[in-house]
Design a protein around this motif. Structure first.
Motif, mmCIF file in Angstrom:
data_model
loop_
_atom_site.group_PDB
_atom_site.id
_atom_site.type_symbol
_atom_site.label_atom_id
_atom_site.label_comp_id
_atom_site.label_asym_id
_atom_site.label_seq_id
_atom_site.Cartn_x
_atom_site.Cartn_y
_atom_site.Cartn_z
ATOM 1 N N VAL A 132 0.838 -1.208 0.000
ATOM 2 C CA VAL A 132 0.000 0.000 0.000
ATOM 3 C C VAL A 132 0.868 1.252 0.000
ATOM 4 O O VAL A 132 0.619 2.206 -0.747
ATOM 5 N N GLY A 133 1.929 1.254 0.806
ATOM 6 C CA GLY A 133 2.785 2.436 0.901
ATOM 7 C C GLY A 133 3.601 2.705 -0.339
ATOM 8 O O GLY A 133 3.953 3.858 -0.628
ATOM 9 N N MET A 134 3.903 1.647 -1.113
ATOM 10 C CA MET A 134 4.705 1.820 -2.320
ATOM 11 C C MET A 134 3.870 2.101 -3.567
ATOM 12 O O MET A 134 4.418 2.406 -4.624
ATOM 13 N N THR A 135 2.565 2.018 -3.460
ATOM 14 C CA THR A 135 1.713 2.302 -4.614
ATOM 15 C C THR A 135 1.922 3.710 -5.180
ATOM 16 O O THR A 135 1.957 3.886 -6.410
ATOM 17 N N PRO A 136 2.074 4.750 -4.344
ATOM 18 C CA PRO A 136 2.325 6.085 -4.910
ATOM 19 C C PRO A 136 3.588 6.160 -5.762
ATOM 20 O O PRO A 136 3.651 6.962 -6.697
ATOM 21 N N ALA A 137 4.588 5.315 -5.475
ATOM 22 C CA ALA A 137 5.803 5.313 -6.297
ATOM 23 C C ALA A 137 5.490 4.886 -7.718
ATOM 24 O O ALA A 137 5.980 5.472 -8.692
ATOM 25 N N GLY A 138 4.666 3.837 -7.855
ATOM 26 C CA GLY A 138 4.273 3.395 -9.183
ATOM 27 C C GLY A 138 3.460 4.435 -9.918
ATOM 28 O O GLY A 138 3.607 4.633 -11.133
ATOM 29 N N LEU A 139 2.591 5.135 -9.194
ATOM 30 C CA LEU A 139 1.763 6.174 -9.806
ATOM 31 C C LEU A 139 2.612 7.340 -10.290
ATOM 32 O O LEU A 139 2.478 7.796 -11.437
ATOM 33 N N SER A 140 3.500 7.833 -9.426
ATOM 34 C CA SER A 140 4.329 8.976 -9.817
ATOM 35 C C SER A 140 5.359 8.576 -10.862
ATOM 36 O O SER A 140 5.673 9.352 -11.773
ATOM 37 N N GLY A 141 5.885 7.348 -10.755
ATOM 38 C CA GLY A 141 6.834 6.877 -11.756
ATOM 39 C C GLY A 141 6.181 6.720 -13.118
ATOM 40 O O GLY A 141 6.758 7.096 -14.145
ATOM 41 N N SER A 142 4.964 6.187 -13.144
ATOM 42 C CA SER A 142 4.242 6.053 -14.410
ATOM 43 C C SER A 142 3.937 7.415 -15.011
ATOM 44 O O SER A 142 4.002 7.594 -16.239
ATOM 45 N N PHE A 143 3.606 8.380 -14.165
ATOM 46 C CA PHE A 143 3.385 9.743 -14.665
ATOM 47 C C PHE A 143 4.669 10.310 -15.257
ATOM 48 O O PHE A 143 4.659 10.965 -16.304
#
Length: 253
Positions: A50-61
């Protein structure tokens, strides 16, 4: 957690976020830190996802230009990673944690070898293919392996980015930077669906989740810019070296 523990988790989130968008072994940094500060392994695993999900979102952006180059492949990666992630996250909650422990290091080692030899192997496959056209679509076999990688990503995830790069690198003729972007997008998709499930039915440490999320959202975006600028040979070498090191650490634990 003490202040020192919280700082360590925040730093782990930042470092793991950068790894998400570059070499793809983020959970091998963040998960051990959560266990070290006192979280039970299963709670650490779910909280880490759950905590690492924002990394995937910002990295994909950060990789949005690369993802837009082949929308069909991007959509296929989204579906396979998300579908596999649903199965994997449910397996995490239903199966004992020892099920994959014995094979995970060998999976990572094997995929590191595939990433390292992928240019030569891809050239060999192209030379012996009946069709000389570049492969810019995902075949049925590649779809199967991408889905299995998504299952692993939802279950544990450590090294799933490396595995996805090996699958896409061998199954397509896309540029390495595009494959790296798709790998980040796949990790994001798997983590998002796992997060939805974990929010509904899993135990989470919300302080750890918040600290990881705060660090990882910055790290993921920064990592995308680093990954885009690194020469393919350098990035490939880093992936192999870091992946082998991570697998070795898991074997000696």
């Amino acid at each position: 957690m003490t202040w020192a523990d919280q700082l360590a988790v925040l730093a782990a989130g930042l470092g793991a976020g950068i790894l998400t968008s570059t070499v793809g072994v983020a959970s091998l940094l963040s998960f051990p830190v959560l266990v070290a500060v006192g979280l039970p392994p299963v709670v650490a695993n779910t909280s880490n996802t759950v905590g690492m999900t924002p990394a995937g979102l910002s990295g994909s952006f950060g990789y949005r230009r690369e993802l837009a180059e082949h929308p069909g492949v991007t959509a296929a990666v989204l579906v396979t990673a998300a579908g596999g992630g649903i199965v994997g996250s449910l397996l995490l909650l239903w199966l004992p944690g020892s099920v994959f422990e014995a094979v995970v290091p060998w999976l990572i080692l094997g995929t590191c070898v595939l990433v390292g030899v992928q240019p030569r192997l891809s050239r060999f496959l192209r030379q012996h293919a009946a069709d000389d056209e570049p492969r810019v679509r995902i075949s049925g076999l590649t779809t199967v392996f991408a889905t299995l990688t998504g299952v692993y990503g939802g279950y544990f995830g450590a090294g799933s980015g490396v595995m996805m790069m090996a699958v896409l690198g061998l199954g397509t003729d896309l540029e390495f930077r595009t494959v790296n972007a798709l790998k980040t997008f796949a990790v994001m998709a798997s983590n998002v669906v796992a997060t939805v499930i974990f929010l509904a039915i899993a135990d989470l440490d919300w302080l750890a989740v918040g600290l990881l999320a705060g660090g990882s959202v910055v790290g993921g975006y920064v990592g995308a810019h680093i990954g885009r600028r690194l020469p393919a040979t350098v990035l490939r070498s880093l992936i192999v070296v870091v992946g082998i090191g991570a697998a070795a650490l898991m074997l000696v634990r």
